[in-house]
Design a protein around this motif. Structure first.
Motif, PDB file in Angstrom:
ATOM      1  N   THR A 107      -5.632 -21.410 -12.430  1.00 17.23           N
ATOM      2  CA  THR A 107      -5.501 -20.388 -11.383  1.00 17.23           C
ATOM      3  C   THR A 107      -4.064 -19.910 -11.203  1.00 17.23           C
ATOM      4  N   GLY A 108      -3.181 -20.261 -12.122  1.00 16.88           N
ATOM      5  CA  GLY A 108      -1.791 -19.847 -12.000  1.00 16.88           C
ATOM      6  C   GLY A 108      -1.577 -18.379 -12.312  1.00 16.88           C
ATOM      7  N   VAL A 109      -0.504 -17.834 -11.768  1.00 13.64           N
ATOM      8  CA  VAL A 109      -0.150 -16.425 -11.954  1.00 13.64           C
ATOM      9  C   VAL A 109       1.310 -16.352 -12.393  1.00 13.64           C
ATOM     10  N   VAL A 110       1.581 -15.538 -13.399  1.00 14.78           N
ATOM     11  CA  VAL A 110       2.955 -15.273 -13.824  1.00 14.78           C
ATOM     12  C   VAL A 110       3.170 -13.763 -13.786  1.00 14.78           C
ATOM     13  N   ALA A 111       4.210 -13.345 -13.071  1.00 14.59           N
ATOM     14  CA  ALA A 111       4.533 -11.922 -12.965  1.00 14.59           C
ATOM     15  C   ALA A 111       5.895 -11.672 -13.601  1.00 14.59           C
ATOM     16  N   THR A 112       5.985 -10.596 -14.385  1.00 12.98           N
ATOM     17  CA  THR A 112       7.210 -10.294 -15.121  1.00 12.98           C
ATOM     18  C   THR A 112       7.706  -8.903 -14.754  1.00 12.98           C
ATOM     19  N   LEU A 113       9.014  -8.814 -14.525  1.00 13.53           N
ATOM     20  CA  LEU A 113       9.674  -7.535 -14.286  1.00 13.53           C
ATOM     21  C   LEU A 113      10.900  -7.485 -15.197  1.00 13.53           C
ATOM     22  N   GLN A 114      10.878  -6.569 -16.170  1.00 11.71           N
ATOM     23  CA  GLN A 114      11.945  -6.512 -17.163  1.00 11.71           C
ATOM     24  C   GLN A 114      12.730  -5.221 -17.019  1.00 11.71           C
ATOM     25  N   ARG A 115      14.064  -5.379 -17.005  1.00 11.06           N
ATOM     26  CA  ARG A 115      14.952  -4.219 -16.936  1.00 11.06           C
ATOM     27  C   ARG A 115      16.089  -4.414 -17.935  1.00 11.06           C
ATOM     28  N   GLY A 116      15.932  -3.869 -19.090  1.00  9.96           N
ATOM     29  CA  GLY A 116      16.956  -3.985 -20.107  1.00  9.96           C
ATOM     30  C   GLY A 116      16.965  -5.351 -20.762  1.00  9.96           C
ATOM     31  N   VAL A 117      18.030  -5.605 -21.509  1.00  7.85           N
ATOM     32  CA  VAL A 117      18.165  -6.843 -22.265  1.00  7.85           C
ATOM     33  C   VAL A 117      19.184  -7.744 -21.578  1.00  7.85           C
ATOM     34  N   GLY A 118      18.786  -8.959 -21.330  1.00  8.51           N
ATOM     35  CA  GLY A 118      19.672  -9.909 -20.672  1.00  8.51           C
ATOM     36  C   GLY A 118      18.988 -11.249 -20.534  1.00  8.51           C
ATOM     37  N   LYS A 119      19.488 -12.057 -19.623  1.00  8.40           N
ATOM     38  CA  LYS A 119      18.922 -13.379 -19.405  1.00  8.40           C
ATOM     39  C   LYS A 119      17.568 -13.284 -18.700  1.00  8.40           C
ATOM     40  N   THR A 120      16.848 -14.405 -18.701  1.00 11.47           N
ATOM     41  CA  THR A 120      15.540 -14.458 -18.056  1.00 11.47           C
ATOM     42  C   THR A 120      15.542 -15.558 -17.005  1.00 11.47           C
ATOM     43  N   LEU A 121      15.167 -15.183 -15.790  1.00 15.97           N
ATOM     44  CA  LEU A 121      15.140 -16.102 -14.654  1.00 15.97           C
ATOM     45  C   LEU A 121      13.709 -16.369 -14.213  1.00 15.97           C
ATOM     46  N   GLY A 122      13.379 -17.641 -14.005  1.00 19.71           N
ATOM     47  CA  GLY A 122      12.080 -18.012 -13.463  1.00 19.71           C
ATOM     48  C   GLY A 122      12.220 -18.530 -12.045  1.00 19.71           C
ATOM     49  N   LEU A 123      11.378 -18.031 -11.141  1.00 22.74           N
ATOM     50  CA  LEU A 123      11.302 -18.520  -9.765  1.00 22.74           C
ATOM     51  C   LEU A 123       9.881 -18.975  -9.518  1.00 22.74           C
ATOM     52  N   ARG A 124       9.713 -20.181  -9.008  1.00 23.30           N
ATOM     53  CA  ARG A 124       8.375 -20.773  -8.873  1.00 23.30           C
ATOM     54  C   ARG A 124       8.012 -21.063  -7.417  1.00 23.30           C
ATOM     55  N   ALA A 125       6.769 -20.780  -7.059  1.00 22.50           N
ATOM     56  CA  ALA A 125       6.208 -21.164  -5.756  1.00 22.50           C
ATOM     57  C   ALA A 125       4.862 -21.824  -5.985  1.00 22.50           C
ATOM     58  N   ASP A 126       4.522 -22.797  -5.143  1.00 21.75           N
ATOM     59  CA  ASP A 126       3.221 -23.472  -5.248  1.00 21.75           C
ATOM     60  C   ASP A 126       2.241 -22.863  -4.246  1.00 21.75           C
ATOM     61  N   MET A 127       0.956 -22.882  -4.587  1.00 21.47           N
ATOM     62  CA  MET A 127      -0.045 -22.162  -3.794  1.00 21.47           C
ATOM     63  C   MET A 127      -1.090 -23.054  -3.133  1.00 21.47           C
ATOM     64  N   ASP A 128      -1.217 -24.318  -3.535  1.00 18.58           N
ATOM     65  CA  ASP A 128      -2.367 -25.128  -3.112  1.00 18.58           C
ATOM     66  C   ASP A 128      -2.176 -25.761  -1.742  1.00 18.58           C
ATOM     67  N   ALA A 129      -3.314 -26.126  -1.151  1.00 19.19           N
ATOM     68  CA  ALA A 129      -3.357 -26.793   0.150  1.00 19.19           C
ATOM     69  C   ALA A 129      -3.772 -28.249  -0.042  1.00 19.19           C
ATOM     70  N   LEU A 130      -4.002 -28.934   1.082  1.00 17.06           N
ATOM     71  CA  LEU A 130      -4.329 -30.361   1.077  1.00 17.06           C
ATOM     72  C   LEU A 130      -5.703 -30.621   1.692  1.00 17.06           C
ATOM     73  N   PRO A 131      -6.364 -31.715   1.301  1.00 13.69           N
ATOM     74  CA  PRO A 131      -7.671 -32.062   1.896  1.00 13.69           C
ATOM     75  C   PRO A 131      -7.509 -32.738   3.257  1.00 13.69           C
ATOM     76  N   ILE A 132      -7.067 -31.946   4.243  1.00 12.87           N
ATOM     77  CA  ILE A 132      -6.815 -32.430   5.608  1.00 12.87           C
ATOM     78  C   ILE A 132      -7.497 -31.487   6.587  1.00 12.87           C
ATOM     79  N   GLU A 133      -8.093 -32.042   7.629  1.00 12.75           N
ATOM     80  CA  GLU A 133      -8.712 -31.237   8.685  1.00 12.75           C
ATOM     81  C   GLU A 133      -7.621 -30.818   9.665  1.00 12.75           C
ATOM     82  N   GLU A 134      -7.388 -29.522   9.808  1.00 10.31           N
ATOM     83  CA  GLU A 134      -6.285 -29.035  10.646  1.00 10.31           C
ATOM     84  C   GLU A 134      -6.572 -29.239  12.126  1.00 10.31           C
ATOM     85  N   THR A 135      -5.538 -29.657  12.868  1.00  8.48           N
ATOM     86  CA  THR A 135      -5.658 -29.878  14.317  1.00  8.48           C
ATOM     87  C   THR A 135      -4.608 -29.087  15.090  1.00  8.48           C
ATOM     88  N   SER A 136      -3.976 -28.104  14.458  1.00 10.14           N
ATOM     89  CA  SER A 136      -2.857 -27.403  15.084  1.00 10.14           C
ATOM     90  C   SER A 136      -3.277 -26.551  16.268  1.00 10.14           C
TER      91      SER A 136
END
Length: 389
Positions: free
Chosen positions: A59-88
């Motif tokens: 279920t992962g997603v990778v998005a790319t935005l390229q502008r010219g020739v140069g270095k490549t930077l990766g930024l990562r975020a996690d998307m999943d939740a936990l098996p906990i019953e919320e009480t907030s």
């Protein structure tokens, strides 16, 4: 009151980002089941002009935005939740029974989305930006699964960074650490085979419960007597299960251990000593030990040059008062460690504000602090613009 550190264009859409975060919080999904979350992420990124690739690591997603020739930077975020019953009791609390965002991944995803929006429409850079939205960080090893699916072969990066919220640090304060920063996390399942019988005639049995008791006490000597006192090592017996009646000695007993280290050599030393000690203790009682030693997340090691770059960006942008230049390592674990084994980078902390018993990570009352959204997003923009300058 507006925050002078936040880019005006990000501040202008903060209400939209908060709405996205609340939507994700209300609709949490467990690891490898982030179907609606990845749909939303892919939809927004496509609208903003990114080339989006789905189903990397299920279920992962990778998005790319390229502008010219140069270095490549990766930024990562996690998307999943936990098996906990919320009480907030929040108006946007989880609508999915037994599942909640108790670790702030809803905020991590939204911060990166906010940065993605700005970088697509307002930022000039030279090179390639890759945004990695990862499934199953909470024990599923989603980072490893994405990599097994060819993440860095298909989407190579010169460096990769990730960020996690930390209750107990002031809101939006950024923390950095070079070198080993988070522990490895291994699980050991032990089955002890004895000989059961009547509790009234224990001499005719081999009691696996007694073997368990001896092993628990002996395990404590590994950290105190086999590991350098200046190294981090943890051996925790989290579960023991045996028998059902007071007058019946069971034939088997099981134990489950959590083992953590901040050094790869110490990690291996722990495995060797635990295995040898458990087997020897079992034999000494006439029992037999069956050991299933499962290596989980490795030690997370932040690379020196990338950490220094990330730290310098924060100091220049936010100033010393908003930056912890050298955070102490922590004994939690993170599967971003797998990515850092293959690609240089660093794992960054962002303060989530006061920590209370009801507002700590993996707690049923936890909630990500929305004040962090524009700060974290602006930092991602600053880091990307510096790296891809």
């Amino acid at each position: 009151m507006s925050n002078p550190l936040v880019l005006p264009e990000i501040a202008a859409v903060q209400h939209e980002m908060v709405a996205i975060r609340h939507h994700i919080h209300a609709h949490p999904e467990l690891g490898f089941n982030e179907f609606a979350t990845s749909d939303l992420v892919a939809k927004l990124l496509t609208e903003w002009g990114y080339q989006v690739t789905r189903h990397i690591g299920q279920t992962g997603v990778v998005a790319t935005l390229q502008r010219g020739v140069g270095k490549t930077l990766g930024l990562r975020a996690d998307m999943d939740a936990l098996p906990i019953e919320e009480t907030s009791g929040l108006p946007y609390a989880s609508t999915h029974s037994g599942v909640m965002h108790a670790c702030g991944h809803d905020g991590h995803t939204t911060m990166l989305l906010a940065a993605a929006r700005y970088l697509a429409h307002h930022s000039d850079f030279t090179g390639t930006l890759r945004l990695i939205f990862q499934p199953a960080e909470e024990g599923g090893g989603g980072a490893r699964v994405m990599m097994e699916d060819g993440l860095f072969e298909r989407f190579p990066c010169d460096a990769v960074f990730a960020m996690h919220n930390v209750p107990g640090l002031p809101v939006g304060q950024l923390g950095f650490a070079s070198g080993p920063f988070m522990c490895s996390a291994d699980t050991v399942n032990i089955t002890l085979h004895g000989h059961g019988g009547h509790g009234a005639v224990p001499q005719h049995t081999v009691d696996p419960v007694v073997v368990c008791a001896a092993i628990v006490m002996s395990l404590q000597t590994i950290v105190s007597r086999n590991i350098d006192p200046q190294e981090t090592a943890i051996v925790t017996v989290g579960a023991i299960q045996a028998g059902h009646a007071s007058n019946v000695i069971p034939s088997t007993a099981t134990m489950t251990l959590s083992v953590r280290a901040l050094n790869a050599d110490v990690r291996q030393r722990l495995e060797d000593r635990i295995t040898a000690l458990v087997e020897a203790q079992a034999v000494s009682f006439g029992a037999r030990a069956e050991i299933d030693y499962q290596q989980g997340y490795p030690v997370l090691v932040n690379h020196a040059a990338e950490t220094e770059l990330a730290r310098s960006v924060a100091l220049e942008w936010a100033g010393e008062s908003r930056v912890i230049a050298n955070l102490r390592p922590i004994t939690a674990s993170e599967d971003f460690a797998f990515m850092l084994e293959k690609c240089p980078g660093s794992y960054i902390s962002i303060g989530n504000g006061e920590s209370t018993p009801d507002n700590s990570l993996h707690n049923a009352g936890y909630d990500f602090n929305d004040e962090c959204l524009p700060i974290g997003a602006t930092y991602w923009v600053k880091l990307a613009e510096r790296f891809l300058a």
